[in-house]
Write a protein that holds these residues in place. Structure first.
Motif, mmCIF file in Angstrom:
data_model
loop_
_atom_site.group_PDB
_atom_site.id
_atom_site.type_symbol
_atom_site.label_atom_id
_atom_site.label_comp_id
_atom_site.label_asym_id
_atom_site.label_seq_id
_atom_site.Cartn_x
_atom_site.Cartn_y
_atom_site.Cartn_z
ATOM 1 N N TYR A 172 0.778 -1.200 0.255
ATOM 2 C CA TYR A 172 -0.110 0.032 0.057
ATOM 3 C C TYR A 172 0.714 1.272 0.124
ATOM 4 O O TYR A 172 0.636 2.192 -0.618
ATOM 5 C CB TYR A 172 -0.886 0.000 1.341
ATOM 6 C CG TYR A 172 -1.730 1.186 1.299
ATOM 7 C CD1 TYR A 172 -2.795 1.411 0.524
ATOM 8 C CD2 TYR A 172 -1.355 2.043 2.411
ATOM 9 C CE1 TYR A 172 -3.606 2.662 0.606
ATOM 10 C CE2 TYR A 172 -2.090 3.277 2.341
ATOM 11 C CZ TYR A 172 -2.992 3.781 1.350
ATOM 12 O OH TYR A 172 -3.902 4.875 1.494
ATOM 13 N N LEU A 205 2.156 1.689 -3.288
ATOM 14 C CA LEU A 205 1.032 2.178 -4.368
ATOM 15 C C LEU A 205 0.825 3.750 -4.069
ATOM 16 O O LEU A 205 0.534 4.323 -5.282
ATOM 17 C CB LEU A 205 -0.128 1.318 -4.010
ATOM 18 C CG LEU A 205 -1.726 1.732 -4.555
ATOM 19 C CD1 LEU A 205 -1.465 1.838 -6.185
ATOM 20 C CD2 LEU A 205 -2.716 1.278 -4.088
ATOM 21 N N VAL A 206 0.898 4.027 -2.902
ATOM 22 C CA VAL A 206 0.537 5.724 -2.738
ATOM 23 C C VAL A 206 1.594 6.271 -3.356
ATOM 24 O O VAL A 206 1.340 7.345 -4.061
ATOM 25 C CB VAL A 206 0.390 5.801 -1.073
ATOM 26 C CG1 VAL A 206 0.800 7.373 -0.949
ATOM 27 C CG2 VAL A 206 -0.816 5.050 -0.408
ATOM 28 N N VAL A 262 0.976 6.272 -7.335
ATOM 29 C CA VAL A 262 -0.062 7.156 -7.597
ATOM 30 C C VAL A 262 0.215 8.650 -7.270
ATOM 31 O O VAL A 262 -0.048 9.452 -8.342
ATOM 32 C CB VAL A 262 -1.388 6.979 -6.740
ATOM 33 C CG1 VAL A 262 -2.452 7.870 -6.812
ATOM 34 C CG2 VAL A 262 -2.167 5.828 -6.915
ATOM 35 N N THR A 312 -7.864 8.071 -6.672
ATOM 36 C CA THR A 312 -7.244 7.969 -5.518
ATOM 37 C C THR A 312 -6.717 6.400 -5.192
ATOM 38 O O THR A 312 -6.925 5.530 -6.133
ATOM 39 C CB THR A 312 -8.143 8.211 -4.347
ATOM 40 O OG1 THR A 312 -9.064 7.254 -4.150
ATOM 41 C CG2 THR A 312 -8.865 9.656 -4.513
ATOM 42 N N ASP A 313 -5.882 6.257 -4.112
ATOM 43 C CA ASP A 313 -5.478 4.737 -3.750
ATOM 44 C C ASP A 313 -7.055 3.865 -3.483
ATOM 45 O O ASP A 313 -6.724 2.868 -3.867
ATOM 46 C CB ASP A 313 -4.276 4.868 -2.795
ATOM 47 C CG ASP A 313 -5.045 5.472 -1.500
ATOM 48 O OD1 ASP A 313 -5.541 4.859 -0.566
ATOM 49 O OD2 ASP A 313 -4.772 6.634 -1.155
ATOM 50 N N VAL A 349 -7.884 2.087 -6.501
ATOM 51 C CA VAL A 349 -7.008 0.901 -6.903
ATOM 52 C C VAL A 349 -7.929 -0.358 -6.403
ATOM 53 O O VAL A 349 -8.220 -1.330 -7.021
ATOM 54 C CB VAL A 349 -5.667 0.995 -6.502
ATOM 55 C CG1 VAL A 349 -4.961 -0.294 -6.739
ATOM 56 C CG2 VAL A 349 -4.825 1.815 -7.235
#
Length: 155
Positions: free
Chosen positions: A60, A63-64, A67, A81-82, A85
C-alpha cells in the motif's frame, strides 16, 4: 502478498510514471486471474493475520507513491485515489470469479479498458470516490463473508 509487493517495487523502479503505475495494475490483474486467492487477499481486510497485513502495508505504501508520482507527472487523472485501486481490483476479482474459461483474456481486457480511462487525457468529471473508511468497511465485509475474519483483533 510477497508477489504483490514485488509488483509495486517493479512499478516504482520504472522511470516512466505511467508505465510504472500501469505495469503494477497489469501485474496485479494477472495475479488475480491466475489465483483467486490473490484476488481475495487484495480486496479483504485481514488484520487478524499480521504477517499478511505487514506485506499489504508495504504494498500500500508503494502504491501511494506510484499514484503520487503519476499525479505529479500529470499522466493519471487528478481525481484518482488509492481507494480507486481497491475498487478496480474488486471489479477484476468479480470478473475473475465469473469468467470461467476466459479468465486471463477477460481480466486483461478489463484492465486495458480501465487503464485507458485512468489516463489524465481521458478524464471526465465523475462521481467522487468512496472514502477510505467506506472501502475498508467493504474489505472487512469481504473478509467476514469469505473467511469469517472480523478484522478485529482479540485482546
Amino acid at each position: 502478498m510477497t508477489e504483490h509487493v514485488g509488483a509495486v517495487e517493479a512499478g516504482l523502479a520504472d522511470e516512466d510514471p505511467w508505465n510504472g503505475f500501469a505495469g503494477y495494475i497489469r501485474a496485479v490483474g494477472v495475479m488475480q486471474a491466475r489465483d483467486r486467492g490473490i484476488a481475495d487477499l487484495v480486496t479483504m481486510d485481514l488484520s487478524a493475520a499480521p504477517e499478511v497485513e505487514e506485506l499489504r502495508a508495504r504494498a500500500y505504501d508503494g502504491l501511494v507513491r506510484l499514484v503520487a508520482r503519476a499525479h505529479a507527472a500529470s499522466v493519471l487523472r487528478a481525481d484518482f485515489t488509492d481507494q480507486d485501486v481497491v475498487l478496480l481490483l474488486m471489479a477484476n476479482a468479480g470478473l475473475v470469479e465469473r469468467a470461467h474459461g476466459i479468465t486471463d483474456e477477460a481480466s486483461a481486457r478489463l484492465i486495458a479498458l480501465l487503464l485507458d480511462g485512468l489516463r489524465a487525457t481521458a478524464a471526465t468529471t465523475g462521481p467522487a470516490a468512496p472514502s477510505a473508511p467506506q472501502v475498508l468497511a467493504a474489505m472487512q465485509h469481504n473478509g467476514q463473508r469469505r473467511l469469517g475474519c472480523s478484522g478485529r483483533k482479540e485482546a
